[in-house]
Design an enzyme around this catalytic site. Structure first.
Site, PDB file in Angstrom:
ATOM      1  N   LEU A 188      39.368  36.256  84.557  1.00  0.00           N
ATOM      2  CA  LEU A 188      40.360  36.502  85.611  1.00  0.00           C
ATOM      3  C   LEU A 188      39.734  37.414  86.658  1.00  0.00           C
ATOM      4  O   LEU A 188      40.195  37.480  87.781  1.00  0.00           O
ATOM      5  CB  LEU A 188      41.616  37.173  85.037  1.00  0.00           C
ATOM      6  CG  LEU A 188      42.609  36.270  84.346  1.00  0.00           C
ATOM      7  CD1 LEU A 188      43.759  37.081  83.761  1.00  0.00           C
ATOM      8  CD2 LEU A 188      43.160  35.232  85.309  1.00  0.00           C
TER       9      LEU A 188
ATOM     10  N   VAL B 123      46.784  39.841  81.982  1.00  0.00           N
ATOM     11  CA  VAL B 123      45.835  39.697  80.884  1.00  0.00           C
ATOM     12  C   VAL B 123      45.659  38.226  80.539  1.00  0.00           C
ATOM     13  O   VAL B 123      46.635  37.512  80.351  1.00  0.00           O
ATOM     14  CB  VAL B 123      46.344  40.462  79.638  1.00  0.00           C
ATOM     15  CG1 VAL B 123      45.454  40.206  78.437  1.00  0.00           C
ATOM     16  CG2 VAL B 123      46.435  41.945  79.928  1.00  0.00           C
ATOM     17  N   CYS B 124      44.404  37.804  80.446  1.00  0.00           N
ATOM     18  CA  CYS B 124      44.093  36.455  79.982  1.00  0.00           C
ATOM     19  C   CYS B 124      43.738  36.592  78.511  1.00  0.00           C
ATOM     20  O   CYS B 124      42.641  36.969  78.156  1.00  0.00           O
ATOM     21  CB  CYS B 124      42.902  35.897  80.758  1.00  0.00           C
ATOM     22  SG  CYS B 124      42.354  34.297  80.168  1.00  0.00           S
ATOM     23  N   LEU B 125      44.694  36.355  77.675  1.00  0.00           N
ATOM     24  CA  LEU B 125      44.478  36.544  76.250  1.00  0.00           C
ATOM     25  C   LEU B 125      45.016  35.324  75.522  1.00  0.00           C
ATOM     26  O   LEU B 125      46.225  35.110  75.460  1.00  0.00           O
ATOM     27  CB  LEU B 125      45.177  37.821  75.787  1.00  0.00           C
ATOM     28  CG  LEU B 125      44.939  38.289  74.366  1.00  0.00           C
ATOM     29  CD1 LEU B 125      43.452  38.405  74.060  1.00  0.00           C
ATOM     30  CD2 LEU B 125      45.599  39.627  74.153  1.00  0.00           C
TER      31      LEU B 125
ATOM     32  N   ASN C 257      38.550  39.610  81.566  1.00  0.00           N
ATOM     33  CA  ASN C 257      39.759  38.856  81.256  1.00  0.00           C
ATOM     34  C   ASN C 257      41.048  39.536  81.700  1.00  0.00           C
ATOM     35  O   ASN C 257      42.125  39.206  81.222  1.00  0.00           O
ATOM     36  CB  ASN C 257      39.816  38.554  79.760  1.00  0.00           C
ATOM     37  CG  ASN C 257      38.532  37.923  79.266  1.00  0.00           C
ATOM     38  OD1 ASN C 257      37.802  38.524  78.495  1.00  0.00           O
ATOM     39  ND2 ASN C 257      38.213  36.732  79.736  1.00  0.00           N
TER      40      ASN C 257
END
Length: 183
Positions: free
Chosen positions: A120, A84-86, A76
């Site tokens: 990601l 950051v894919c959060l 991620n």
């Protein structure tokens, strides 16, 4: 609640008082770097990252932008940009959250519980799903190669000169103490 700029100032001070090393980018409080350590008892333990934080004008009503500066192998996190894919930061952010939450809860949770179904870094996600031991080995290799304390390279200007001064004072004080042991 007070104005967004007061809240930004408060959250930043709270983060600094929580023993995180913070390095400001400019005189403003909108962009800075934070030293982030991998969670204990995880495959990221021992890793140290420099994380870029950018606070939008509408903070805390709009979420901060978070990105890793030194490389991290994670489904991620985009390997090239460090983005950051959060979900909590990007979509479910609330003004109730603050910067300490990001570094004490959200990022550790991201590292402990990656989501390979929303990647990601497609290669990391595929490896994690296909061969977990190989994925974990690659994470550890990245930690050893890219996430040593010197790779994070955060040394706040004001604190480093104070530390150097106090180290010199401490050294001379230590010698005096060592020279006179207790009876």
């Amino acid at each position: 609640m007070s104005s967004p700029s007061k809240r930004r100032e408060m959250d930043l001070m709270k983060l600094m008082m929580s023993d995180y090393k913070v390095e400001m980018v400019n005189d403003g409080m909108q962009e800075f770097f934070v030293e982030f350590k991998g969670p204990t008892e995880s495959i990221y333990q021992g890793g140290v990252w420099k994380v870029r934080v950018e606070l939008p004008d509408a903070y805390p009503y709009k979420s901060p932008s978070i990105g890793f500066i030194n490389k991290i192998y994670h489904p991620n996190v985009d390997e090239m940009s460090g983005s950051v894919c959060l979900d909590v930061i990007n979509q479910t952010w609330s003004p109730m959250f603050d910067l300490v939450n990001v570094f004490e809860v959200f990022l550790p949770q991201l590292l402990l519980y990656p989501n390979p179904s929303d990647p990601l870094n497609g290669e990391a996600a595929a490896l994690m799903m296909r061969d977990r031991p190989a994925y974990e080995q690659k994470v550890k290799e990245y930690c050893e190669k890219y996430a040593k304390p010197e790779d994070a390279g955060i040394t706040p200007e004001d604190n480093s000169s104070d530390e150097e001064l106090s180290d010199e004072e401490d050294d001379s004080g230590d010698e005096a103490i060592l020279g006179n042991p207790d009876p």
